[in-house]
Design an enzyme around this catalytic site. Structure first.
Site, short mmCIF file in Angstrom:
data_model
loop_
_atom_site.label_atom_id
_atom_site.label_comp_id
_atom_site.label_asym_id
_atom_site.label_seq_id
_atom_site.Cartn_x
_atom_site.Cartn_y
_atom_site.Cartn_z
N ASN A 43 0.83 -1.21 0.00
CA ASN A 43 0.00 0.00 0.00
C ASN A 43 0.86 1.26 0.00
O ASN A 43 0.40 2.34 0.37
CB ASN A 43 -0.90 0.02 1.25
CG ASN A 43 -1.75 -1.22 1.36
OD1 ASN A 43 -2.42 -1.60 0.40
ND2 ASN A 43 -1.71 -1.89 2.49
N HIS A 129 -13.55 -2.03 7.30
CA HIS A 129 -12.37 -2.78 7.73
C HIS A 129 -12.57 -3.40 9.12
O HIS A 129 -13.28 -2.85 9.97
CB HIS A 129 -11.17 -1.82 7.76
CG HIS A 129 -9.86 -2.50 7.96
ND1 HIS A 129 -9.27 -2.62 9.19
CD2 HIS A 129 -9.02 -3.10 7.07
CE1 HIS A 129 -8.11 -3.26 9.06
NE2 HIS A 129 -7.94 -3.56 7.77
N GLU A 175 -15.53 3.73 5.23
CA GLU A 175 -14.23 4.09 4.64
C GLU A 175 -14.48 5.03 3.48
O GLU A 175 -15.57 5.06 2.93
CB GLU A 175 -13.53 2.82 4.13
CG GLU A 175 -13.15 1.87 5.22
CD GLU A 175 -12.57 0.56 4.69
OE1 GLU A 175 -11.89 0.57 3.65
OE2 GLU A 175 -12.80 -0.48 5.34
N SER A 179 -10.73 -0.91 1.17
CA SER A 179 -9.43 -1.55 1.11
C SER A 179 -9.38 -2.79 0.22
O SER A 179 -8.34 -3.09 -0.36
CB SER A 179 -8.97 -1.94 2.51
OG SER A 179 -9.87 -2.85 3.10
N ASP A 204 -12.98 6.60 7.74
CA ASP A 204 -11.62 6.05 7.70
C ASP A 204 -11.04 6.29 6.30
O ASP A 204 -11.49 5.70 5.31
CB ASP A 204 -11.70 4.55 8.02
CG ASP A 204 -10.33 3.86 7.95
OD1 ASP A 204 -9.34 4.53 7.61
OD2 ASP A 204 -10.27 2.65 8.22
N HIS A 207 -6.83 4.44 2.99
CA HIS A 207 -6.26 4.24 1.65
C HIS A 207 -6.34 5.48 0.77
O HIS A 207 -5.67 5.55 -0.26
CB HIS A 207 -6.95 3.06 0.96
CG HIS A 207 -6.61 1.76 1.61
ND1 HIS A 207 -5.49 1.03 1.29
CD2 HIS A 207 -7.21 1.09 2.62
CE1 HIS A 207 -5.42 -0.04 2.06
NE2 HIS A 207 -6.46 -0.03 2.88
N LYS A 238 0.22 3.71 4.80
CA LYS A 238 -0.02 3.34 3.40
C LYS A 238 0.70 4.37 2.51
O LYS A 238 1.91 4.31 2.41
CB LYS A 238 -1.50 3.20 3.19
CG LYS A 238 -2.03 2.19 4.24
CD LYS A 238 -3.35 1.64 4.02
CE LYS A 238 -3.86 0.87 5.22
NZ LYS A 238 -3.11 -0.34 5.56
C1 LIG Z 1 -9.36 0.66 5.73
C2 LIG Z 1 -8.30 0.38 6.71
N1 LIG Z 1 -8.36 0.94 7.93
C3 LIG Z 1 -7.42 0.70 8.85
C4 LIG Z 1 -6.37 -0.13 8.60
C5 LIG Z 1 -5.38 -0.39 9.70
O1 LIG Z 1 -4.27 0.39 9.53
P1 LIG Z 1 -2.85 -0.08 10.07
O2 LIG Z 1 -2.34 -1.09 9.09
O3 LIG Z 1 -2.06 1.16 10.12
O4 LIG Z 1 -3.08 -0.68 11.42
C6 LIG Z 1 -6.24 -0.72 7.34
C7 LIG Z 1 -5.11 -1.57 6.93
O5 LIG Z 1 -4.49 -2.31 7.45
C8 LIG Z 1 -7.24 -0.48 6.38
O6 LIG Z 1 -7.18 -1.07 5.18
#
Ligand SMILES: Cc1ncc(COP(=O)(O)O)c(C=O)c1O
Length: 386
Positions: A43, A129, A175, A179, A204, A207, A238
């Site tokens: 990512n 997520h 989101e 993702s 969120d 991405h 990411k």
């Molecule tokens: C949409 C989304 N939110 C949160 C996360 C969590 O982030 P992190 O990998 O920094 O813990 C991810 C990925 O892992 C994600 O794809």
């Protein structure tokens, strides 16, 4: 049931995972178990994890502060790189304040459990997520799920919530760039709907951060909606090329997190080098170089979509799912691509719903057109007709 039996059952259903070791990383290439592969799995959308300015900033912070932060911030205090990063993040998101966590996962779970409780209602997009789902479950709030991006179903749930929980705080959690499916949420309509029902939005942007919007500020900034969203979440892990997560919001909400978010309070602060590297990455993302990198990323996205005869999207997404369905078939396809020296992961349950296994292809500004041309011809061989 023994651990071995559980593992065997997972293997029988093509759902067993194992870790593979990476011995070297250079740009978009990595060495996975002695094989050199082009990486279409990460990512690091702008290639910033490798950027010399980002590396130097991290090394400088190690020289100044050492490796670890040594304690949680409420015990010892806030190191200068964290303070600077959070001021930058608040400006980036157009909010009064921001706070960083050791991961995006910790940010989601810590923030959601701090802002929602048993008296409240949390409404999640079906494809949200796992960290958002876990935070929502742990909060003890009434949970409802709406089908992915289905605003008419969301409206029905909002009506139900207003009728049955008139004094509850209602949170919609979703989101901006999904993702595993790589599509965007219909944010303008979503914000209109939540305002109509007096609900709150937790968005969120993991991405989308760095990838979309003016200066890479995300989907909320793309539509000029930052001021109408109650909580904006993002990750440093990411497009920003580091690790960690953040929440941007009002001063009062951030102060509440400092007092209530257990993943913040009861966890050692992230290494200062990570904060310094993320600050450097944030600077690049908003600079002319950041614009150029986003142009390169867009060119790569359009190249792949065109090559696979997908329609070109108005909002470019670096996440391209190739849906296969069967878990074993997805593993087999990933294996064939690996034989052609491409790392494109098979994504299976529970990362996606059962029977919707897929290859998840992710692009970086740093992929060369030769690498992409080679990937497209390999995909055409693995999926005749694509
Ligand atoms: C949409 C989304 N939110 C949160 C996360 C969590 O982030 P992190 O990998 O920094 O813990 C991810 C990925 O892992 C994600 O794809």
């Amino acid at each position: 049931m023994s651990y071995e039996t559980i593992l065997q059952e997972l293997a029988d259903r093509s759902l067993l995972r194992r870790l593979r070791s990476i011995d070297a990383v250079e740009g978009t290439r990595l060495e996975l178990e002695k094989t050199s592969l082009t990486n279409f799995a990460g990512n690091d959308y702008l290639g910033l994890s490798q950027h010399p300015v980002v590396r130097e900033a991290a090394i400088g912070a190690i020289d100044r502060f050492g490796l670890g932060a040594a304690a949680s911030r409420l015990i010892t205090g806030t190191l200068a790189p964290h303070k600077f990063l959070e001021e930058q993040l608040a400006a980036f998101k157009g909010t009064e304040a921001a706070i960083s966590f050791s991961s995006g996962y910790a940010a989601a779970v810590g923030a959601i459990t701090a802002i929602a409780n048993r008296q409240d209602v949390v409404i999640l997009d079906k494809l949200a997520h796992a960290c958002l789902i876990d935070g929502a479950r742990l909060s003890g709030a009434q949970l409802r799920i709406f089908p992915h991006n289905d605003l008419s179903k969301l409206r029905e749930i909002l009506e139900w919530a207003n009728e049955h929980y008139p004094s509850a705080k209602i949170w919609i959690i979703t989101e901006s760039l999904f993702s595993m499916d790589g599509d965007y949420s219909p944010l303008s309509e979503l914000v209109g709907l939540k305002d109509e029902y007096g609900a709150n939005l937790f968005l969120d942007e993991a991405h989308a951060t760095g990838v979309i919007g003016p200066g890479g500020k995300g989907l909320a900034a793309h539509w000029g909606l930052n001021q109408r969203i109650e909580v904006q979440m993002g990750t440093l892990s990411k497009a920003l090329g580091g690790s960690g997560g953040f929440i941007a919001s009002s001063r009062a909400l951030i102060d509440l997190l400092i007092n209530r978010a257990r993943s913040f309070i009861f966890s050692t602060a992230p290494p200062p080098a990570i904060a310094a590297g993320a600050s450097a990455a944030l600077g690049i993302v908003q600079s002319a170089e950041g614009e150029r990198l986003r142009d390169d990323l867009r060119r790569n996205i359009d190249y792949v979509r065109h090559g696979l005869r997908f329609s070109l999207d108005a909002l470019p997404s670096p996440i391209i799912p190739l849906i296969i369905g069967d878990e074993n078939a997805a593993l087999e396809a990933a294996k064939q691509l690996q034989q052609d020296r491409f790392l494109v992961p098979a994504i299976r349950f529970p990362s996606v719903s059962r029977g919707s296994a897929r290859l998840r292809l992710t692009l970086s500004a740093r992929h060369s057109s030769e690498q992409i041309a080679a990937l497209i011809s390999s995909l055409q061989r693995v999926f005749p007709g694509s």
